[in-house]
Design an enzyme around this catalytic site. Sequence first.
Site, short mmCIF file in Angstrom:
data_model
loop_
_atom_site.label_atom_id
_atom_site.label_comp_id
_atom_site.label_asym_id
_atom_site.label_seq_id
_atom_site.Cartn_x
_atom_site.Cartn_y
_atom_site.Cartn_z
N PRO A 76 0.81 -1.36 -2.18
CA PRO A 76 1.22 -2.49 -3.40
C PRO A 76 1.02 -3.99 -2.93
CG PRO A 76 2.93 -0.90 -2.84
CD PRO A 76 2.29 -0.57 -1.86
N GLU A 77 0.28 -4.61 -3.65
CA GLU A 77 -0.10 -6.17 -3.23
C GLU A 77 1.08 -6.98 -4.02
OE1 GLU A 77 -2.94 -7.34 -1.60
OE2 GLU A 77 -4.13 -5.84 -1.09
N ARG B 251 -9.86 -25.31 11.68
CA ARG B 251 -9.99 -23.75 12.10
C ARG B 251 -11.22 -23.40 12.16
NH1 ARG B 251 -4.57 -21.57 11.94
NH2 ARG B 251 -5.47 -19.78 12.86
#
Length: 268
Positions: free
Chosen positions: A2-3, A150
């Site tokens: 499940p997201e 980053r």
Amino acid sequence: MPELPEVETTVRGLAKVLQYRRLASVEARRPDLRRALPVDLGQRLTGARVSGLRRRAKYGLIDTDRGDTLVFHLGMSGHWRVDPGAIGKHDHFILQTDDGRVVALNDARRFGSLDLVATDELEDWPPFKALGPEPLDLDPRELQRRLAGRTAAIKLLLLDQRIVAGLGNIYVCEALYRAGIHPKRAGGSVSLRRLERLVRAIRDVLGEAIAAGGSTLKDFASPDGELGYFSKAFAVYDREGRPCGCGGTVRRFVQGGRSTFYCPRCQR
Ligand SMILES: [Zn+2]
């Protein structure tokens, strides 16, 4: 697995049954899921009134009028069943309301979790402490600050829960595709203009999935027992070798141990 959209759909479905109801009975049918359940779970929840339901990242939160919040995570296979006719082998936790409705947390693989946390201490609860902002409330400048300097791939940085909370592999692949950003591009090198497109794409893909009731991946079912159908609408996810609308072909490679799907023509 499940997201975020499935968790959001689940919370909305549970709210229809639990909101403002008193919990007449609380039954933990085993002592643990992924980890031990609080031993006093039944004692602290029985007789409490549900004051609200919400979501944080991929966790569902059920607040009570006793100042406690029941925090659930669906793990790999967890889902809530509403008014199940019979209690099944994998229904591990059952709530009954004062008007006779029943919800059961069913989790065959038991990778889910249940915790009871003081509502006013939720922000400092270890799993929540380091979480980044919610993807539906993300501000492009805030994202830019978090990505500044980053050099890691944007795909991997978006999956880092400290940068943005609750984004999973499917929706990161889809959002990068919609924003036209190559998944290997260094996070800190994406311009603000492109981050604005990305934030809009994240909001759109999640919003569409929530509207469609979550995806059908694995054995997820919404609390009403209805299966979602968003997976048909994925543009790149799980579509290796299939055509993209541009005339190119969707490609797959492994990035940080997970499959990345993208279109080399559309994403730079
Ligand atoms: Zn394309």
